[in-house]
Design a protein around this motif. Structure first.
Motif, PDB file in Angstrom:
ATOM      1  N   VAL A  27       0.838  -1.196   0.000  1.00 49.49           N
ATOM      2  CA  VAL A  27       0.000   0.000   0.000  1.00 49.49           C
ATOM      3  C   VAL A  27       0.876   1.249   0.000  1.00 49.49           C
ATOM      4  CG1 VAL A  27      -1.732   1.314   1.308  1.00 49.49           C
ATOM      5  CG2 VAL A  27      -1.925  -1.176   1.115  1.00 49.49           C
ATOM      6  N   TRP A  28       1.941   1.215   0.795  1.00 45.71           N
ATOM      7  CA  TRP A  28       2.844   2.375   0.872  1.00 45.71           C
ATOM      8  C   TRP A  28       3.475   2.651  -0.491  1.00 45.71           C
ATOM      9  CZ3 TRP A  28       3.702   6.304   3.953  1.00 45.71           C
ATOM     10  CH2 TRP A  28       4.857   7.058   3.779  1.00 45.71           C
ATOM     11  N   GLU A  29       3.970   1.616  -1.138  1.00 39.17           N
ATOM     12  CA  GLU A  29       4.590   1.796  -2.457  1.00 39.17           C
ATOM     13  C   GLU A  29       3.586   2.360  -3.455  1.00 39.17           C
ATOM     14  OE1 GLU A  29       7.812  -1.812  -1.907  1.00 39.17           O
ATOM     15  OE2 GLU A  29       6.218  -2.050  -3.377  1.00 39.17           O
ATOM     16  N   PHE A  30       2.340   1.935  -3.367  1.00 38.07           N
ATOM     17  CA  PHE A  30       1.304   2.430  -4.273  1.00 38.07           C
ATOM     18  C   PHE A  30       1.048   3.912  -4.043  1.00 38.07           C
ATOM     19  CE2 PHE A  30      -2.840   3.392  -5.866  1.00 38.07           C
ATOM     20  CZ  PHE A  30      -2.993   2.586  -6.979  1.00 38.07           C
ATOM     21  N   ILE A  31       0.815   4.288  -2.785  1.00 34.87           N
ATOM     22  CA  ILE A  31       0.443   5.688  -2.526  1.00 34.87           C
ATOM     23  C   ILE A  31       1.616   6.647  -2.685  1.00 34.87           C
ATOM     24  CG2 ILE A  31      -1.497   5.062  -1.046  1.00 34.87           C
ATOM     25  CD1 ILE A  31       0.180   5.920   1.380  1.00 34.87           C
ATOM     26  N   MET A  32       2.830   6.137  -2.733  1.00 30.75           N
ATOM     27  CA  MET A  32       3.997   6.988  -2.948  1.00 30.75           C
ATOM     28  C   MET A  32       4.364   7.105  -4.431  1.00 30.75           C
ATOM     29  SD  MET A  32       5.252   8.220  -0.065  1.00 30.75           S
ATOM     30  CE  MET A  32       3.587   8.736   0.161  1.00 30.75           C
ATOM     31  N   ASP A  33       3.621   6.450  -5.309  1.00 26.83           N
ATOM     32  CA  ASP A  33       3.911   6.484  -6.742  1.00 26.83           C
ATOM     33  C   ASP A  33       2.941   7.441  -7.442  1.00 26.83           C
ATOM     34  OD1 ASP A  33       4.268   6.049  -9.442  1.00 26.83           O
ATOM     35  OD2 ASP A  33       4.304   3.861  -9.271  1.00 26.83           O
ATOM     36  N   PRO A  34       3.419   8.619  -7.863  1.00 27.04           N
ATOM     37  CA  PRO A  34       2.521   9.589  -8.503  1.00 27.04           C
ATOM     38  C   PRO A  34       1.850   9.044  -9.759  1.00 27.04           C
ATOM     39  CG  PRO A  34       4.680  10.573  -8.097  1.00 27.04           C
ATOM     40  CD  PRO A  34       4.787   9.121  -7.749  1.00 27.04           C
ATOM     41  N   HIS A  35       2.497   8.122 -10.456  1.00 30.29           N
ATOM     42  CA  HIS A  35       1.901   7.544 -11.659  1.00 30.29           C
ATOM     43  C   HIS A  35       0.678   6.683 -11.318  1.00 30.29           C
ATOM     44  CE1 HIS A  35       5.063   8.838 -14.391  1.00 30.29           C
ATOM     45  NE2 HIS A  35       5.929   8.528 -13.434  1.00 30.29           N
ATOM     46  N   VAL A  88       3.731  14.229 -14.215  1.00 27.52           N
ATOM     47  CA  VAL A  88       4.564  13.838 -13.082  1.00 27.52           C
ATOM     48  C   VAL A  88       5.917  14.528 -13.241  1.00 27.52           C
ATOM     49  CG1 VAL A  88       5.662  11.933 -11.874  1.00 27.52           C
ATOM     50  CG2 VAL A  88       3.368  11.641 -12.833  1.00 27.52           C
ATOM     51  N   GLU A  89       6.251  15.388 -12.285  1.00 30.72           N
ATOM     52  CA  GLU A  89       7.496  16.146 -12.350  1.00 30.72           C
ATOM     53  C   GLU A  89       8.622  15.457 -11.595  1.00 30.72           C
ATOM     54  OE1 GLU A  89       6.592  20.143 -11.124  1.00 30.72           O
ATOM     55  OE2 GLU A  89       5.285  20.469 -12.844  1.00 30.72           O
ATOM     56  N   SER A  90       8.278  14.686 -10.570  1.00 28.76           N
ATOM     57  CA  SER A  90       9.280  13.946  -9.799  1.00 28.76           C
ATOM     58  C   SER A  90       8.556  12.875  -8.996  1.00 28.76           C
ATOM     59  CB  SER A  90      10.058  14.885  -8.870  1.00 28.76           C
ATOM     60  OG  SER A  90       9.243  15.297  -7.793  1.00 28.76           O
ATOM     61  N   GLU A  91       9.291  12.134  -8.191  1.00 31.98           N
ATOM     62  CA  GLU A  91       8.679  11.092  -7.360  1.00 31.98           C
ATOM     63  C   GLU A  91       7.741  11.671  -6.300  1.00 31.98           C
ATOM     64  OE1 GLU A  91      11.674   8.646  -5.623  1.00 31.98           O
ATOM     65  OE2 GLU A  91      12.416   7.969  -7.544  1.00 31.98           O
ATOM     66  N   VAL A 111       6.911  12.627   3.029  1.00 25.98           N
ATOM     67  CA  VAL A 111       6.896  11.477   3.930  1.00 25.98           C
ATOM     68  C   VAL A 111       7.114  11.980   5.352  1.00 25.98           C
ATOM     69  CG1 VAL A 111       8.055   9.339   4.581  1.00 25.98           C
ATOM     70  CG2 VAL A 111       7.726   9.903   2.167  1.00 25.98           C
ATOM     71  N   ILE A 112       6.214  11.614   6.249  1.00 23.41           N
ATOM     72  CA  ILE A 112       6.379  11.970   7.656  1.00 23.41           C
ATOM     73  C   ILE A 112       7.146  10.856   8.348  1.00 23.41           C
ATOM     74  CG2 ILE A 112       5.186  12.430   9.831  1.00 23.41           C
ATOM     75  CD1 ILE A 112       2.869  13.537   8.106  1.00 23.41           C
ATOM     76  N   GLU A 113       6.658   9.634   8.181  1.00 22.57           N
ATOM     77  CA  GLU A 113       7.333   8.446   8.708  1.00 22.57           C
ATOM     78  C   GLU A 113       7.174   7.342   7.666  1.00 22.57           C
ATOM     79  OE1 GLU A 113       7.151   5.372  12.498  1.00 22.57           O
ATOM     80  OE2 GLU A 113       6.027   7.230  12.593  1.00 22.57           O
ATOM     81  N   PRO A 114       8.265   6.859   7.094  1.00 18.61           N
ATOM     82  CA  PRO A 114       8.164   5.853   6.033  1.00 18.61           C
ATOM     83  C   PRO A 114       7.285   4.671   6.435  1.00 18.61           C
ATOM     84  CG  PRO A 114      10.424   6.589   6.252  1.00 18.61           C
ATOM     85  CD  PRO A 114       9.651   7.189   7.400  1.00 18.61           C
ATOM     86  N   GLN A 115       6.413   4.274   5.508  1.00 21.66           N
ATOM     87  CA  GLN A 115       5.478   3.164   5.652  1.00 21.66           C
ATOM     88  C   GLN A 115       4.423   3.387   6.730  1.00 21.66           C
ATOM     89  OE1 GLN A 115       6.968  -0.798   5.324  1.00 21.66           O
ATOM     90  NE2 GLN A 115       8.779  -0.137   4.191  1.00 21.66           N
TER      91      GLN A 115
END
Length: 166
Positions: free
Chosen positions: A17-25, A39-42, A68-72
């Motif tokens: 879920v984390w990887e999904f919500i961190m991917d702008p694409h 998409v200009e950057s990650e 990111v406040i706290e990863p994952q």
């Protein structure tokens, strides 16, 4: 300032879920009435969206930045932009937690401020539209994550080797 919030659970591990919500694409297309995504950057993307509040209809150009406040565990989305002479500033916070079944619980909260001619249309009308857009965004996100969950289940079923009968 208006506040909207909600939560949902998805049967995927928190890492997925984390990887999904961190991917702008992947998150960008979840934006309701999306006309264009750059998409200009990650951590940064621009959207052009169609917005309608009562009889007023137009396009809003919005810049989205992810921090990111706290990863994952948690992240914030800052959304700023406008159109039709109006301006929107939103801060959304997403917090992930584990469910007892091994899935992920996603809590979200969005604080929005609207100014300009659209703000003069009336609080209830704006509130209904802002709530609709925000809830649709997270409903789209939930649906997209459900699709990932189905893909993971299908891939797992395909990789299970058949039993041999000797």
């Amino acid at each position: 300032m208006r506040t909207y919030q909600g939560e949902f659970a998805i049967e995927l591990p928190r890492q997925t879920v984390w990887e999904f919500i961190m991917d702008p694409h992947r998150v960008g297309p979840c934006v309701p009435d999306l006309l264009k995504l750059d998409v200009e950057s990650e951590t940064r993307f621009r959207t052009l969206v169609r917005v309608g509040v009562g009889p007023v209809r137009g396009k809003f150009d919005m810049m989205v930045e992810v921090s990111v406040i706290e990863p994952q565990v948690s992240a914030e989305l800052s959304v700023r932009g406008g159109g039709m002479g109006s301006r929107v500033d939103m801060k959304a916070k997403v917090t992930l937690g584990d469910t007892e079944s091994g899935g992920t619980k996603l809590d979200w909260r969005c604080d929005a401020a609207i100014s300009g001619p659209i703000a003069s249309l009336g609080g209830r009308m704006i509130d209904n539209e802002a709530r609709k857009i925000t809830e649709k965004l997270f409903a789209n996100l939930r649906e997209a994550l459900s699709s990932v969950s189905e893909q993971v289940a299908a891939t797992s079923a395909e990789t299970v080797e058949p039993e041999t009968t000797d």
